[in-house]
Design a protein around this motif. Structure first.
Motif, PDB file in Angstrom:
ATOM      1  N   UNK A 192       0.845  -1.198   0.000  1.00  0.00           N
ATOM      2  CA  UNK A 192       0.000   0.000   0.000  1.00  0.00           C
ATOM      3  C   UNK A 192       0.876   1.242   0.000  1.00  0.00           C
ATOM      4  N   UNK A 193       0.555   2.198  -0.887  1.00  0.00           N
ATOM      5  CA  UNK A 193       1.250   3.486  -0.852  1.00  0.00           C
ATOM      6  C   UNK A 193       0.533   4.361   0.166  1.00  0.00           C
ATOM      7  N   UNK A 194       1.202   4.744   1.216  1.00  0.00           N
ATOM      8  CA  UNK A 194       0.561   5.458   2.329  1.00  0.00           C
ATOM      9  C   UNK A 194       0.780   6.956   2.306  1.00  0.00           C
ATOM     10  N   UNK A 195       1.692   7.436   1.467  1.00  0.00           N
ATOM     11  CA  UNK A 195       2.006   8.870   1.457  1.00  0.00           C
ATOM     12  C   UNK A 195       2.458   9.296   0.079  1.00  0.00           C
ATOM     13  N   UNK A 196       1.978  10.463  -0.360  1.00  0.00           N
ATOM     14  CA  UNK A 196       2.471  11.077  -1.592  1.00  0.00           C
ATOM     15  C   UNK A 196       2.286  12.581  -1.493  1.00  0.00           C
ATOM     16  N   UNK A 197       3.383  13.314  -1.514  1.00  0.00           N
ATOM     17  CA  UNK A 197       3.336  14.780  -1.530  1.00  0.00           C
ATOM     18  C   UNK A 197       4.288  15.286  -2.602  1.00  0.00           C
ATOM     19  N   UNK A 198       3.858  16.378  -3.258  1.00  0.00           N
ATOM     20  CA  UNK A 198       4.703  17.024  -4.279  1.00  0.00           C
ATOM     21  C   UNK A 198       4.715  18.518  -3.971  1.00  0.00           C
ATOM     22  N   UNK A 199       5.884  19.093  -3.744  1.00  0.00           N
ATOM     23  CA  UNK A 199       5.991  20.513  -3.384  1.00  0.00           C
ATOM     24  C   UNK A 199       7.205  21.131  -4.054  1.00  0.00           C
ATOM     25  N   UNK A 200       7.046  22.430  -4.419  1.00  0.00           N
ATOM     26  CA  UNK A 200       8.150  23.155  -5.058  1.00  0.00           C
ATOM     27  C   UNK A 200       9.166  23.575  -4.009  1.00  0.00           C
ATOM     28  N   UNK A 201      10.438  23.398  -4.321  1.00  0.00           N
ATOM     29  CA  UNK A 201      11.525  23.846  -3.458  1.00  0.00           C
ATOM     30  C   UNK A 201      12.301  24.925  -4.176  1.00  0.00           C
ATOM     31  N   UNK A 202      12.177  26.143  -3.648  1.00  0.00           N
ATOM     32  CA  UNK A 202      12.910  27.257  -4.257  1.00  0.00           C
ATOM     33  C   UNK A 202      14.408  27.061  -4.115  1.00  0.00           C
ATOM     34  N   UNK A 203      14.808  26.474  -3.008  1.00  0.00           N
ATOM     35  CA  UNK A 203      16.246  26.257  -2.787  1.00  0.00           C
ATOM     36  C   UNK A 203      16.816  25.277  -3.803  1.00  0.00           C
ATOM     37  N   UNK A 204      16.105  24.153  -4.007  1.00  0.00           N
ATOM     38  CA  UNK A 204      16.590  23.134  -4.949  1.00  0.00           C
ATOM     39  C   UNK A 204      16.199  23.445  -6.373  1.00  0.00           C
ATOM     40  N   UNK A 205      15.248  24.456  -6.530  1.00  0.00           N
ATOM     41  CA  UNK A 205      14.698  24.793  -7.839  1.00  0.00           C
ATOM     42  C   UNK A 205      14.199  23.530  -8.547  1.00  0.00           C
ATOM     43  N   UNK A 206      13.399  22.723  -7.778  1.00  0.00           N
ATOM     44  CA  UNK A 206      12.844  21.474  -8.299  1.00  0.00           C
ATOM     45  C   UNK A 206      11.592  21.133  -7.509  1.00  0.00           C
ATOM     46  N   UNK A 207      10.741  20.325  -8.131  1.00  0.00           N
ATOM     47  CA  UNK A 207       9.593  19.758  -7.429  1.00  0.00           C
ATOM     48  C   UNK A 207      10.088  18.565  -6.611  1.00  0.00           C
ATOM     49  N   UNK A 208       9.862  18.566  -5.318  1.00  0.00           N
ATOM     50  CA  UNK A 208      10.309  17.468  -4.435  1.00  0.00           C
ATOM     51  C   UNK A 208       9.125  16.540  -4.185  1.00  0.00           C
ATOM     52  N   UNK A 209       9.290  15.313  -4.651  1.00  0.00           N
ATOM     53  CA  UNK A 209       8.240  14.297  -4.506  1.00  0.00           C
ATOM     54  C   UNK A 209       8.625  13.405  -3.321  1.00  0.00           C
ATOM     55  N   UNK A 210       7.695  13.301  -2.360  1.00  0.00           N
ATOM     56  CA  UNK A 210       7.943  12.441  -1.198  1.00  0.00           C
ATOM     57  C   UNK A 210       6.836  11.386  -1.120  1.00  0.00           C
ATOM     58  N   UNK A 211       7.216  10.166  -0.747  1.00  0.00           N
ATOM     59  CA  UNK A 211       6.262   9.067  -0.785  1.00  0.00           C
ATOM     60  C   UNK A 211       6.692   8.001   0.226  1.00  0.00           C
ATOM     61  N   UNK A 212       5.780   7.147   0.566  1.00  0.00           N
ATOM     62  CA  UNK A 212       6.073   6.047   1.500  1.00  0.00           C
ATOM     63  C   UNK A 212       5.037   4.955   1.295  1.00  0.00           C
ATOM     64  N   UNK A 213       5.408   3.733   1.665  1.00  0.00           N
ATOM     65  CA  UNK A 213       4.500   2.608   1.528  1.00  0.00           C
ATOM     66  C   UNK A 213       4.671   1.629   2.666  1.00  0.00           C
ATOM     67  N   UNK A 214       3.791   0.652   2.745  1.00  0.00           N
ATOM     68  CA  UNK A 214       3.906  -0.399   3.748  1.00  0.00           C
ATOM     69  C   UNK A 214       3.492  -1.719   3.113  1.00  0.00           C
TER      70      UNK A 214
END
Length: 513
Positions: free
Chosen positions: A429-451
């Motif tokens: 199961x994928x339990x987490x998915x977030x996508x947010x812009x990072x001005x510092x990295x100048x990239x979209x940071x995708x974070x996710x987790x599963x169990x």
């Protein structure tokens, strides 16, 4: 006669044996009561023994077992009983030897008028074997006139009949000497029902004889040797396929007068023996014994003459010398499984491949058989490094065991090897998915987790959908974050799935931007 515990040995020569459940021939080792101790028990390689004979229990003139002697006490001691249980669990037969030594004693016991005493012995011996959970008995009668061979053989046959009444697989062996009388005793005992004759192939030379091997393979001048003893046995009608060639695990030393060149250590090729010469206080001593190579050469006679196997007197005489166990493996050794794996592992399918690696023993491995868990083995099939295999049905998450055994051209079978595989047919199961812009990295940071409750999450699959086009960003991402370098103003969809170690994929989760 057997070597007594007090007799000095020239050198210790190893015990060894071969197992009918593992090796290509039987090897039977006698374990005397004075060697029944923790050190001997720990040293014995049970994979290289087919049978162990506990030595020994005597009987008196009336046929009653002698229960107040050292042999009976050692055999019935708790540590010996525990060792017997371990040996039997390893697939080794365990017998007990019943002994009667002395011409006068044997003449009285085997006389026609003493049939009742023999009946008593058979009953008590069979009861003892049964009470101890043993697999049979050995009858060792030494110094007996040919007049009584018939009664002796009949007693051995009666003992086998009595034992088989409660254990259909029980065996009776007889220990017989290497001369004509031994051949006659063996022939009559086997005709009466004994399963094996243990040819005591040692003591060809004694302390009072000229120096030489106590178990010569051959001797110049036609003197008695292992080879000529086997010829005698065949001449007197002993079926050689029922004979165990008994070999000594000890040597003998003689004081000698030095003549000519004295070698520190050499080899006697005709007799297939090793000789060690040393001097003590000006006296030269010659010791004859069997090295590993000598022992191997003599054991190969078992294969050359198609004997039942090899026998050894006595286990415990060479504790701490593993080269002699190696000798057994070199002559009678089975193949060995050196690697076993199920592919893939873990798996989400019952259809797998079995990967096998092995090393040959005395003969090349030819066949294999496979089983799931404790179920019955498949039929023997040609050995292969990779074999398709089907695991059994069952729960969607379950650990399965696969067993494999090998066989060589001589019929020797390996120890059974096993491996485990986790069958996991449940999605993570994928339990987490977030996508947010990072001005510092100048990239979209995708974070996710599963169990995952089966094989565990192993990786993630990340897909980008942009302008109607799908692009896989990562197919087996281990990290739980990903930096997507596209403009901040872009419109896109991120699709992530968790993959467990059995290759099951979770339901996808979406993030729209």
């Amino acid at each position: 006669m057997r070597r007594a515990p007090s007799e000095a040995a020239a050198t210790t020569v190893a015990p060894a044996a071969a197992a009918t459940h593992h090796l290509s021939s039987e090897v039977v080792g006698y374990l005397p009561y004075w060697e029944m101790n923790a050190g001997t028990f720990a040293d014995l390689d049970l994979t290289k023994l087919s049978s162990i004979v506990l030595f020994s229990i005597g009987w008196n003139a009336s046929g009653h077992l002698i229960t107040n002697a050292n042999g009976y006490a050692a055999i019935t001691r708790s540590d010996t009983i525990a060792f017997v249980a371990a040996a039997k669990a390893a697939g080794v037969r365990v017998l007990v030897s019943f002994t009667s030594f002395g011409a006068t004693k044997n003449a009285a016991f085997f006389a026609d008028a003493n049939a009742a005493a023999r009946t008593t012995f058979v009953a008590e011996a069979a009861a003892f074997v049964h009470s101890q959970g043993l697999d049979g008995a050995d009858v060792d009668v030494e110094l007996i006139s040919g007049t009584y061979f018939g009664a002796y053989a009949a007693m051995a046959g009666a003992l086998r009949t009595s034992l088989r009444a409660t254990n259909p697989g029980a065996q009776v062996t007889v220990a017989t000497n290497a001369n004509v009388s031994g051949a006659k005793m063996a022939a009559q005992a086997i005709a009466a029902g004994a399963d094996r004759a243990f040819l005591m192939g040692y003591a060809y030379r004694s302390a009072g004889s000229a120096p030489g091997s106590i178990d010569p393979l051959a001797r110049s001048g036609g003197s008695l040797s292992l080879t000529s003893s086997l010829d005698l046995y065949s001449q007197y009608g002993v079926p050689l396929e029922r004979v165990l060639l008994g070999l000594p695990l000890y040597g003998r030393t003689w004081p000698t007068v030095a003549t000519g060149t004295i070698f520190a250590e050499d080899y006697v090729p005709v007799e297939e023996a090793s000789r060690l010469v040393r001097t003590v206080s000006g006296v030269y001593w010659q010791s004859f014994y069997d090295s590993q190579a000598n022992l191997e050469a003599k054991m190969r006679v078992v294969l050359q003459r198609h004997l039942a196997g090899a026998g050894l007197w006595a286990l415990g005489y060479s504790t701490g010398q593993p080269e002699y166990w190696t000798a057994i493996g070199n002559v009678f050794g089975p193949p060995r499984v050196t690697g076993l794996a199920v592919v893939p592992s873990p798996t989400n399918t019952r259809s797998v491949s079995l990967r096998l690696a092995w090393s040959d023993g005395a003969a090349s491995a030819t066949d294999m058989r496979i089983a799931n868990g404790t179920s019955t083995f498949s039929a023997w099939q040609p050995i292969a490094a990779a074999t398709p295999w089907t695991l059994p049905t069952g729960p969607t998450i379950v650990r399965r065991t696969v067993r494999v055994q090998l066989r060589d051209g001589a019929g020797a079978t390996s120890l059974i090897a096993s491996t485990n595989v986790l069958v996991d047919q449940v999605r993570p199961t994928l339990t987490k998915l977030t996508v947010a812009w990072s001005a510092t990295a100048r990239a979209w940071i995708i974070r996710y987790a599963g169990k995952d409750f089966g094989s565990g999450v192993g990786s993630y699959k990340i897909v980008l959908r942009r302008n109607g086009i799908l692009r896989v960003l990562a197919n087996a991402r281990v990290s739980t974050s990903y930096a997507l370098r596209i403009p901040h103003s872009a419109h896109f969809v991120i699709i992530v799935r968790a993959r467990d170690r059995a290759a099951n994929l979770s339901t996808a989760r979406y993030s729209y931007h």
